[in-house]
Design a protein around this motif. Structure first.
Motif, short mmCIF file in Angstrom:
data_model
loop_
_atom_site.label_atom_id
_atom_site.label_comp_id
_atom_site.label_asym_id
_atom_site.label_seq_id
_atom_site.Cartn_x
_atom_site.Cartn_y
_atom_site.Cartn_z
N LYS A 47 -11.68 82.74 66.37
CA LYS A 47 -12.28 83.49 67.47
C LYS A 47 -13.19 82.60 68.29
N GLU A 48 -14.03 81.80 67.63
CA GLU A 48 -14.96 80.93 68.34
C GLU A 48 -14.21 79.87 69.13
N SER A 49 -13.14 79.29 68.55
CA SER A 49 -12.40 78.25 69.26
C SER A 49 -11.74 78.79 70.51
N ILE A 50 -11.21 80.02 70.44
CA ILE A 50 -10.61 80.64 71.61
C ILE A 50 -11.64 80.81 72.70
N ASN A 102 -28.48 97.64 83.61
CA ASN A 102 -29.62 97.02 82.93
C ASN A 102 -29.10 96.01 81.90
N MET A 103 -30.02 95.26 81.31
CA MET A 103 -29.66 94.21 80.36
C MET A 103 -28.99 94.78 79.11
N GLY A 104 -29.46 95.92 78.63
CA GLY A 104 -28.87 96.51 77.44
C GLY A 104 -27.40 96.84 77.63
N GLU A 105 -27.05 97.42 78.80
CA GLU A 105 -25.66 97.74 79.08
C GLU A 105 -24.83 96.49 79.32
N PHE A 106 -25.42 95.48 79.92
CA PHE A 106 -24.72 94.21 80.10
C PHE A 106 -24.40 93.58 78.74
N ALA A 107 -25.36 93.65 77.82
CA ALA A 107 -25.15 93.13 76.47
C ALA A 107 -24.03 93.89 75.76
N ARG A 108 -23.93 95.20 76.03
CA ARG A 108 -22.88 96.00 75.39
C ARG A 108 -21.50 95.62 75.96
N MET A 109 -21.44 95.30 77.25
CA MET A 109 -20.20 94.79 77.83
C MET A 109 -19.75 93.51 77.12
N LEU A 110 -20.71 92.62 76.91
CA LEU A 110 -20.44 91.35 76.23
C LEU A 110 -20.03 91.60 74.78
N HIS A 111 -20.73 92.48 74.11
CA HIS A 111 -20.42 92.81 72.72
C HIS A 111 -19.00 93.36 72.59
N ARG A 112 -18.57 94.16 73.56
CA ARG A 112 -17.22 94.72 73.52
C ARG A 112 -16.17 93.61 73.63
N LEU A 113 -16.42 92.60 74.48
CA LEU A 113 -15.49 91.48 74.59
C LEU A 113 -15.40 90.72 73.28
N HIS A 114 -16.54 90.50 72.65
CA HIS A 114 -16.55 89.80 71.36
C HIS A 114 -15.82 90.62 70.30
N ASP A 115 -16.07 91.90 70.28
CA ASP A 115 -15.46 92.76 69.27
C ASP A 115 -13.94 92.78 69.39
N ASN A 116 -13.44 92.64 70.61
CA ASN A 116 -11.99 92.65 70.84
C ASN A 116 -11.41 91.24 70.95
N GLU A 166 -26.19 81.64 78.57
CA GLU A 166 -26.43 81.64 77.12
C GLU A 166 -26.20 83.05 76.58
N VAL A 167 -25.02 83.24 76.01
CA VAL A 167 -24.61 84.57 75.59
C VAL A 167 -25.43 85.08 74.39
N ASP A 168 -25.88 84.17 73.52
CA ASP A 168 -26.66 84.61 72.37
C ASP A 168 -27.95 85.31 72.81
N LYS A 169 -28.55 84.81 73.89
CA LYS A 169 -29.77 85.44 74.39
C LYS A 169 -29.48 86.81 74.99
N ILE A 170 -28.30 86.95 75.60
CA ILE A 170 -27.91 88.25 76.14
C ILE A 170 -27.77 89.25 75.00
N LEU A 171 -27.12 88.84 73.93
CA LEU A 171 -26.85 89.75 72.82
C LEU A 171 -28.13 90.16 72.08
#
Length: 325
Positions: A4-7, A114-128, A189-194
């Motif tokens: 997943k990380e390499s992709i 807001n930032m929380g919803e943006f983080a959830r968008m990012l989290h959904r991409l990671h989850d899938n 920096e996606v880690d800071k978003i999450l």
């Protein structure tokens, strides 16, 4: 997990080369453009309509990957959005996936409230495990991804409070609010978003306050398209004719509402009707007076069912109307 990380890393690298095109356009004439902090926007985007090859694939993308709700569907079309409004309408009319080299859509952006919803968008991409590119434009934070037909979609969080001005001495750069000079497109920096992720529930659709926040077009002639959209009421933010790029605002602190470039080549036609891409988009005016002023400026339009159909110089179709409360 390692796969997943390499992709993700591969897509981050390859995709950013494309997104950095504007930031590496070197040696522009000195232009220092500070933000126009007007208080009210004259219009907002309604639904964007897309031509796609597969309604099944599109439905999976807009619901599972993006997190929209399926609001309505027929045999050949579907509407996606929040609990309260439609943001994207897909029509299964294309025979061929999106192909570069034509005028039309470059990308369009789904803006998080807001930032929380943006983080959830990012989290959904990671989850899938869905490929995307994270980019920090200072004035916004962005995630870029493609739909199943290759149409580019951007998830955006507006951050105009971080932005001070554009500097084009020796290349396009951004001065942020603290005085630091940065590239126009740097790694986000996606880690800071999450770290701002408050709700991991991916069964819950996007916030009802999510919206279509900006549109970026391939224009066959940037200066003609730029002049046209100013007639509709948009105000100039940046205009770099040497590099075939311009963008405009609609009022308010975030000024990158409508952008256009000819990086695909000058005088390129729209894609054939059977190619995946944008069918049309909707612009909702805040007042009847603003709409009337725009119609007086363009003069050529067709009225039907409360919408006014106009075409920009490239041939893109727009539906103008009054914003409904």
């Amino acid at each position: 997990m390692q796969q997943k990380e390499s992709i993700k890393k591969k897509w981050h690298f390859d995709f950013r080369k494309n997104m950095d095109t504007f930031s590496t356009l070197a040696k522009a004439n000195p232009i220092k453009n500070q933000i126009n902090k007007t208080s009210e926007e004259f219009a907002s985007f309604g639904a964007i309509h897309l031509n796609n090859t597969s309604l099944e694939k599109s439905t999976n993308f807009w619901t599972k990957i993006v997190g929209m709700k399926l609001r309505k569907s027929t045999e050949n079309s579907a509407e996606f959005g929040t609990e309260t409004k439609t943001l994207v309408v897909v029509h299964q009319t294309a025979k061929t996936p999106f192909k570069k080299g034509y005028s039309g859509i470059y990308h369009f952006a789904i803006h998080a409230p807001n930032m929380g919803e943006f983080a959830r968008m990012l989290h959904r991409l990671h989850d899938n495990n869905y490929p995307y590119s994270p980019v920090d434009h200072t004035m916004s934070k962005s995630l870029y991804l493609d739909d199943p037909d290759g149409i580019n979609v951007e998830f955006t969080l507006e951050t105009p409070e971080r932005f001070k001005r554009v500097i084009s001495d020796g290349g396009i750069k951004i001065e942020d609010a603290t005085g630091n000079i940065r590239g126009a497109s740097v790694y986000l920096e996606v880690d800071k978003i999450l770290e701002n992720l408050e709700n991991k529930d991916l069964d819950k659709p996007l916030s009802k306050h999510t919206y279509i926040g900006h549109l970026h077009l391939y224009a066959n002639n940037v200066q003609k398209a730029n002049a046209f959209y100013k007639k509709l009421g948009f105000t100039q933010f940046n205009n770099f004719p040497e590099f075939m790029f311009a963008d405009l605002g609609a009022g308010g602190p975030y000024q990158h509402r409508l952008a256009m470039n000819s990086w695909h080549g000058m005088e390129k036609p729209l894609a054939p009707a059977d190619h995946a891409g944008m069918a049309h988009f909707q612009l909702n005016y805040s007042t009847k007076e603003k709409l009337s002023e725009a119609l007086n400026n363009v003069t050529v339009f067709e009225e039907k069912n409360g919408y006014y159909c106009v075409y920009d110089p490239t041939g893109n179709k727009l539906l103008l109307t009054i914003e409904k409360g």
